[in-house]
Design an enzyme around this catalytic site. Structure first.
Site, PDB file in Angstrom:
ATOM      1  N   GLU A 400       0.833  -1.203   0.000  1.00  0.00           N
ATOM      2  CA  GLU A 400       0.000   0.000   0.000  1.00  0.00           C
ATOM      3  C   GLU A 400       0.872   1.259   0.000  1.00  0.00           C
ATOM      4  O   GLU A 400       1.732   1.433   0.857  1.00  0.00           O
ATOM      5  CB  GLU A 400      -0.933  -0.012   1.209  1.00  0.00           C
ATOM      6  CG  GLU A 400      -1.918  -1.164   1.133  1.00  0.00           C
ATOM      7  CD  GLU A 400      -2.529  -1.531   2.467  1.00  0.00           C
ATOM      8  OE1 GLU A 400      -3.681  -1.987   2.468  1.00  0.00           O
ATOM      9  OE2 GLU A 400      -1.848  -1.377   3.495  1.00  0.00           O
ATOM     10  N   ARG A 416       4.247   1.110   2.083  1.00  0.00           N
ATOM     11  CA  ARG A 416       4.263   0.094   3.134  1.00  0.00           C
ATOM     12  C   ARG A 416       5.278  -0.965   2.739  1.00  0.00           C
ATOM     13  O   ARG A 416       5.259  -1.491   1.625  1.00  0.00           O
ATOM     14  CB  ARG A 416       2.865  -0.510   3.271  1.00  0.00           C
ATOM     15  CG  ARG A 416       2.757  -1.746   4.144  1.00  0.00           C
ATOM     16  CD  ARG A 416       1.302  -2.156   4.274  1.00  0.00           C
ATOM     17  NE  ARG A 416       1.154  -3.441   4.954  1.00  0.00           N
ATOM     18  CZ  ARG A 416       0.007  -3.914   5.437  1.00  0.00           C
ATOM     19  NH1 ARG A 416      -1.099  -3.192   5.313  1.00  0.00           N
ATOM     20  NH2 ARG A 416      -0.053  -5.078   6.033  1.00  0.00           N
ATOM     21  N   ARG A 480      -0.604  -1.463  16.004  1.00  0.00           N
ATOM     22  CA  ARG A 480      -1.181  -0.285  15.360  1.00  0.00           C
ATOM     23  C   ARG A 480      -1.867   0.586  16.409  1.00  0.00           C
ATOM     24  O   ARG A 480      -2.942   0.269  16.903  1.00  0.00           O
ATOM     25  CB  ARG A 480      -2.155  -0.708  14.266  1.00  0.00           C
ATOM     26  CG  ARG A 480      -1.469  -1.429  13.111  1.00  0.00           C
ATOM     27  CD  ARG A 480      -2.461  -1.805  12.022  1.00  0.00           C
ATOM     28  NE  ARG A 480      -1.799  -2.528  10.943  1.00  0.00           N
ATOM     29  CZ  ARG A 480      -2.439  -3.013   9.885  1.00  0.00           C
ATOM     30  NH1 ARG A 480      -3.758  -2.860   9.775  1.00  0.00           N
ATOM     31  NH2 ARG A 480      -1.776  -3.663   8.948  1.00  0.00           N
TER      32      ARG A 480
END
Length: 546
Positions: A400, A416, A480
């Site tokens: 990504e 990414r 995350r």
């Protein structure tokens, strides 16, 4: 000789003051750094933990709302009691045994779950000093409390709240406070654009965000009806539209949805991972997404195969709006224009694309090649979206990505990287025919292997009058959380700590997308810890104030 006698007498007098004037137990306080959602009846402001070894009752908690806080925007401040900790978990020293307000359970995302918390006090229209009377009998051992904040519906997105727990009383005596969070936290407003359960959808993911020429905000995302899992599933592309800078959002639209195409169930016709682009020369808006057909509800990452037809490989489809995002065209399939038949899977880099200075439309892309290795690149159109081309990948083993024009004709791709640890960054001057590694690649921007956002803002287009690169992602290398906006003033070579702003410290899915709302304000649409899709508006001067 009189002075020693006086000092001795004073010492005796001090010793005579009862030790019991102060409570023996300590209350640990942790202030949150998470968005305050204006539509929520409860937002966690403080967590409190008390190990009641001697104390029998918590009488009260006293807060100070900072002098710069707009008190008229606050509906109420509440105190909740949430019971105790399991004995085997006592050593974890956590501040909550459960999530008090769910971010994932449909119908339970806007207020405290009464099964987990008992409301002990509420002060409406508070003054600077807030006394929350608890009079709560304490469990012998760990006790959890938390302070909730509710804003008035008309509150501005610019509103900030500063607060502090200044005192507490146990058994009628002043308690010791141990503040474990960082100081000077600013609580910023947010809007939960999409909550679990909205429009009967289990989950919303993968945000993209742009500002049209008319100043309209268009946010796109996956509408994941059955669960939060990736394609292939019953997934449509949703769009929310705001004409007031993100304060309110219109009813959701579905620019891309394939239903039971080809006679297959809707869960075998999912379309997802959207990217959105404004053609700034025409104000036409494009959405690109991956349509998966006939994969038997298996993960598309592994179930898309070489070829070009929809029965074997995922299809790259576009939808177009010519009326500022109100209505959308039928899907246009461009798979044969841009996909190499040997590749397993071609899809966009979710988030957003750009219009270059010369009018070229550019979307970031990713593809799994014939050796099953993923690679990030770009696709572009020189004819206002009629035809599209792709050239070479920018960096292997990347997925990504987001693209920005850092100089006229010069594109930066921020990717990414499956190796983890930090973002890969590359530059092209010929629309992806050749790439060179940027000096910040694999060292300047840490990541936990996740999608991120990058936008370039020219000096004449922002209130700082400086060329800016603005970046957002989970600012960690593992897990995350810690959604952070960063600004670089030197073209992405350095990202100084003093030009960073933490928005959400909570665990979340981590995807973000940035846009400029106006010359002074950054808009961010992201997967937060408090709602599936959250919007916040941040002033540039709150990040770069020098």
């Amino acid at each position: 000789m009189k002075k020693p006698i006086i000092l001795f007498s004073l010492f005796c007098l001090l010793c005579a003051i009862p030790v019991a004037a102060r409570a023996a137990d300590t209350i640990f306080v942790r202030e949150t750094q998470i968005p305050v959602l204006m539509e929520r009846a409860d937002n966690v402001l403080f967590y409190l933990r008390l190990d009641a070894k001697e104390s029998k009752m918590l009488n009260e908690i006293v807060l100070d709302l900072g002098k710069n806080t707009n008190l008229s925007a606050i509906q109420s401040v509440k105190l909740y009691y949430s019971g105790t900790e399991a004995l085997q978990d006592k050593g974890k020293r956590r501040f909550a045994p459960v999530e008090y307000i769910s971010s994932h359970t449909p119908g339970k995302t806007l207020a405290a779950n009464p099964s987990y918390s008992i409301k002990k006090a509420e002060v409406t229209n508070p003054k600077n000093r807030v006394v929350l009377m608890a009079n709560q009998k304490l469990f012998p051992g760990i006790n959890f409390f938390w302070v909730s904040l509710q804003m008035k519906p008309e509150t501005s997105l610019d509103t900030k709240v500063m607060a502090a727990v200044t005192s507490a009383t146990l058994d009628g005596k002043e308690a010791l406070l141990n503040i474990v969070s960082k100081q000077d936290i600013v609580h910023r407003m947010g809007v939960g654009v999409r909550h679990a359960g909205d429009d009967n959808s289990a989950a919303y993911r993968i945000p993209g965000l742009v500002t049209t020429n008319k100043g309209t905000l268009l946010g796109v995302y996956d509408v994941r009806y059955n669960s939060s899992v990736d394609l292939q599933e019953h997934v449509d592309i949703g769009l929310s539209r705001s004409t007031d800078g993100g304060k309110t959002w219109e009813k959701m639209r579905l620019p891309l949805a394939f239903g039971e195409t080809g006679g297959l169930p809707s869960a075998q016709n999912g379309v997802g991972d959207p990217s959105i682009l404004v053609d700034t020369k025409t104000n036409h808006v494009w959405i690109v997404a991956a349509w998966t057909h006939g994969m038997g509800n298996q993960r598309a990452w592994w179930s898309s195969h070489p070829g070009l037809d929809m029965n074997h490989t995922a299809q790259l489809v576009l939808a177009k709006s010519t009326d500022d995002g109100k209505t959308w065209s039928a899907p246009v399939n461009i798979t044969e224009q841009v996909k190499d038949p040997s590749w397993y899977f071609l899809l966009q880099g979710p988030g957003r694309g750009i219009t270059m200075d010369d009018g070229t439309l550019v979307f970031p892309t990713q593809f799994i090649d014939s050796t099953r290795v993923p690679n990030a690149g770009i696709m572009y159109s020189k004819d206002r979206g009629k035809t599209w081309k792709m050239h070479n990948y920018a960096h292997t083993n990347t997925t990504e990505a987001q693209v920005a024009e850092v100089e006229p004709g010069v594109l930066m791709l921020n990717m990414r990287d499956n190796r983890g640890g930090s973002r890969a960054v590359a530059i092209t001057k010929d629309l992806g025919k050749t790439w060179i590694q940027h000096e910040s690649s694999r060292k300047a921007l840490q990541e936990p292997v996740c999608m991120a956002s990058l936008i370039s803002v020219k000096a004449e287009d922002n209130a700082l009058n400086r060329d800016l690169l603005i970046f957002s992602n989970p600012n960690t290398t593992k897990g995350r959380r810690d959604i952070t906006i960063k600004i670089s003033l030197d073209g992405g070579v350095t990202w100084l700590p003093e030009h960073q702003l933490l928005l959400d410290e909570g665990d979340n899915w981590g995807y973000t997308c940035l846009t400029m709302v106006d010359k002074e304000t950054i808009g961010i649409l992201y997967e937060s810890s408090v709602a599936h899709i959250t919007f916040q508006a941040i002033k540039l001067k709150d990040i770069v104030n020098d």
